[in-house]
Scaffold this motif. Structure first.
Motif, short mmCIF file in Angstrom:
data_model
loop_
_atom_site.label_atom_id
_atom_site.label_comp_id
_atom_site.label_asym_id
_atom_site.label_seq_id
_atom_site.Cartn_x
_atom_site.Cartn_y
_atom_site.Cartn_z
N ILE A 204 0.88 -1.17 0.00
CA ILE A 204 0.00 0.00 0.00
C ILE A 204 0.91 1.22 0.00
CG2 ILE A 204 -1.61 1.37 1.40
CD1 ILE A 204 -2.88 -1.25 2.31
N HIS A 205 0.78 2.03 -1.03
CA HIS A 205 1.62 3.24 -1.10
C HIS A 205 1.09 4.31 -0.17
CE1 HIS A 205 2.69 1.64 -5.25
NE2 HIS A 205 3.79 1.63 -4.54
N LEU A 206 2.01 5.11 0.36
CA LEU A 206 1.59 6.23 1.20
C LEU A 206 0.74 7.20 0.40
CD1 LEU A 206 4.90 6.93 3.17
CD2 LEU A 206 3.06 5.31 3.66
N SER A 207 0.90 7.19 -0.92
CA SER A 207 0.15 8.12 -1.77
C SER A 207 -1.12 7.51 -2.36
CB SER A 207 1.06 8.62 -2.90
OG SER A 207 1.67 7.52 -3.54
N ASP A 208 -1.45 6.27 -1.99
CA ASP A 208 -2.71 5.68 -2.46
C ASP A 208 -3.90 6.47 -1.90
OD1 ASP A 208 -1.57 3.66 -3.93
OD2 ASP A 208 -1.80 2.11 -2.38
N ASP A 209 -4.94 6.66 -2.74
CA ASP A 209 -6.12 7.35 -2.20
C ASP A 209 -6.97 6.39 -1.37
OD1 ASP A 209 -7.74 5.86 -3.92
OD2 ASP A 209 -7.64 7.39 -5.50
N THR A 281 -7.44 6.79 8.18
CA THR A 281 -7.30 7.84 9.20
C THR A 281 -5.82 8.17 9.40
OG1 THR A 281 -9.25 6.94 10.29
CG2 THR A 281 -7.89 8.46 11.58
N HIS A 282 -4.99 7.13 9.37
CA HIS A 282 -3.56 7.30 9.55
C HIS A 282 -2.94 8.06 8.37
CE1 HIS A 282 -0.12 5.86 11.92
NE2 HIS A 282 0.54 5.92 10.80
N LEU A 283 -3.43 7.74 7.16
CA LEU A 283 -2.83 8.31 5.96
C LEU A 283 -3.37 9.70 5.60
CD1 LEU A 283 -2.65 5.11 3.69
CD2 LEU A 283 -0.75 6.28 4.83
N ASP A 284 -4.56 10.03 6.14
CA ASP A 284 -5.18 11.31 5.76
C ASP A 284 -4.28 12.53 5.96
OD1 ASP A 284 -7.52 10.74 4.48
OD2 ASP A 284 -8.73 10.62 6.31
N PRO A 285 -3.67 12.69 7.14
CA PRO A 285 -2.81 13.87 7.30
C PRO A 285 -1.63 13.87 6.32
CG PRO A 285 -2.93 12.59 9.36
CD PRO A 285 -3.77 11.90 8.36
N MET A 286 -1.15 12.68 5.98
CA MET A 286 -0.05 12.62 5.01
C MET A 286 -0.54 13.06 3.63
SD MET A 286 1.91 9.13 5.98
CE MET A 286 1.77 8.54 7.66
N ARG A 287 -1.76 12.64 3.29
CA ARG A 287 -2.33 13.05 2.00
C ARG A 287 -2.45 14.57 1.95
NH1 ARG A 287 -6.44 8.41 3.01
NH2 ARG A 287 -5.46 6.73 1.84
N ALA A 288 -2.88 15.16 3.05
CA ALA A 288 -3.05 16.61 3.09
C ALA A 288 -1.70 17.30 2.90
CB ALA A 288 -3.70 17.03 4.40
N ARG A 289 -0.68 16.79 3.61
CA ARG A 289 0.65 17.42 3.49
C ARG A 289 1.20 17.27 2.07
NH1 ARG A 289 1.79 16.23 9.11
NH2 ARG A 289 2.37 14.12 8.57
N ARG A 290 0.98 16.08 1.48
CA ARG A 290 1.48 15.89 0.12
C ARG A 290 0.78 16.83 -0.85
NH1 ARG A 290 0.43 11.33 -0.30
NH2 ARG A 290 2.35 10.23 0.17
N ALA A 291 -0.55 16.99 -0.68
CA ALA A 291 -1.30 17.88 -1.57
C ALA A 291 -0.78 19.32 -1.45
CB ALA A 291 -2.80 17.82 -1.25
N ASP A 292 -0.53 19.77 -0.23
CA ASP A 292 0.05 21.11 -0.01
C ASP A 292 1.36 21.26 -0.76
OD1 ASP A 292 -1.84 22.08 1.59
OD2 ASP A 292 -0.70 21.93 3.48
#
Ligand code: TRP
Length: 331
Positions: A204-209, A281-292
């Motif tokens: 599972i990639h950290l960048s998977d949606d 839930t764990h990956l959501d903040p990472m997704r937000a930071r990556r999008a920024d």
């Protein structure tokens, strides 16, 4: 002055959950207490990827975006590109003068990787020198500590021996690095293989949606004996529960699922849905930071350029001392 920590990763592109628990969480946790230098080991990637180098630079950008998404902070730590600090090559060369070839041939990963990557010709000087380049990477910055996985312990042991031998010839100029081992056990693959790895396609990639994560979790390997929900299942070694242990912060929920699983009172679907939710839930903040971060595509490159400039200044100072120690001073 905080003690120095140095570690690197080859630019393999998108990182996965295995990288997160195996390395990144540790790297993040060291940022406040140590002066951390984290770098993209692009020359190390070349040792096995020299026949097709096209993925190295894009892989570096993606990887560093994942570092920052995972909580590494360029304000706290220095991120740099190995090949933008060419002093690494000079130190590697000087080290190579005093290191007997059999020391490198004896490093277990040398033969292991040659066997594992049979499709590649790894009989090169570059590949033999892999752990010596790694020694230069850490000795350059007087690294006291080097966070690595178990597979890298032999490389650190070699690094310590090389530093001792170099210092024997030239005086106390290099610092012996110590490993900091990741305490987490390895995360298994989605397919139940003992390792999550890109080449096995079980990650599972950290960048998977969120939807991709859910789909992957619903297809995960679990206890194959359990063809129906009322059959008692095995929790130990079951990847779905190992992921729950690693990522679900709700310990009570995990215990309840385990109890019901063992007694045939819960379906795999429920266990997996709860896992997908915990992971997302764990990956959501990472997704937000990556999008920024990706809102400004040049940002990662700027961070790497700035970090490499800073790392290079440290490296140049070190190499000046090393040249003096070797008595190669002409001015
Ligand atoms: N060999 C390491 C790996 O495969 C990557 C690496 C290169 C590294 N240079 C390093 C790690 C220096 C720690 C320190 O994971």
């Amino acid at each position: 002055m905080k003690p120095r920590v140095v570690s690197g990763m080859r630019p393999t592109g998108q990182l996965h959950l295995g990288h997160l628990v195996g390395a990144l969480k540790k790297w993040v946790s060291l940022q406040d207490r140590y002066d951390c230098f984290y770098f993209v080991a692009d020359w190390h990637a070349l040792t096995s990827e020299y026949a097709d180098t096209s993925r190295i630079v894009p892989g570096a950008d993606e990887m560093v975006a994942d570092w920052i998404a995972a909580g590494l902070d360029p304000e706290k730590s220095t991120f740099f590109i190995q090949s933008l600090v060419p002093e690494h090559a000079e130190l590697f060369l000087l080290l190579s003068m005093v290191v007997p070839v059999p020391w490198l041939e004896r490093v277990p990963t040398y033969k292991e990787q040659q066997d594992a990557l049979r499709d590649k010709d790894l009989s090169t000087i570059g590949f033999l020198g892999y752990p010596l380049l790694q020694t230069a990477d850490v000795a350059m910055y007087d690294a006291r500590f080097v966070p690595v996985g178990n597979d890298q312990v032999a490389h650190l042991e070699l690094a310590r021996e090389v530093v001792r031998r170099f210092n024997n010839f030239f005086g106390d100029v290099l610092v012996e690095p110590e490993p900091i081992l990741s305490d987490v056990s390895r995360l298994p693959g989605l397919d139940g293989d003992k390792k999550m790895s890109k080449s096995l396609g079980n990650t599972i990639h950290l960048s998977d949606d969120a939807d991709t994560v859910k789909k992957k979790v619903m297809q995960m390997y679990t206890d194959p004996k359990r063809v129906r929900a009322d059959i008692p299942g095995t929790v130990e070694g079951n990847p779905v529960f190992m992921y729950h242990d690693a990522f679900n912060p709700d310990g009570a929920e995990v215990e309840d699922l385990k109890t019901r699983y063992r007694t045939g009172k819960v379906g795999d679907v429920e266990v997996k849905q709860k896992l997908a939710k915990a992971l997302n839930t764990h990956l959501d903040p990472m997704r937000a930071r990556r999008a920024d971060l990706l809102a400004k595509p040049s940002h990662v490159r700027e961070i790497l350029r700035e970090g490499s400039r800073k790392a290079r200044a440290v490296a140049q100072e070190k190499m000046s001392l090393v040249r003096d120690a070797v008595k190669l001073r002409y001015v």
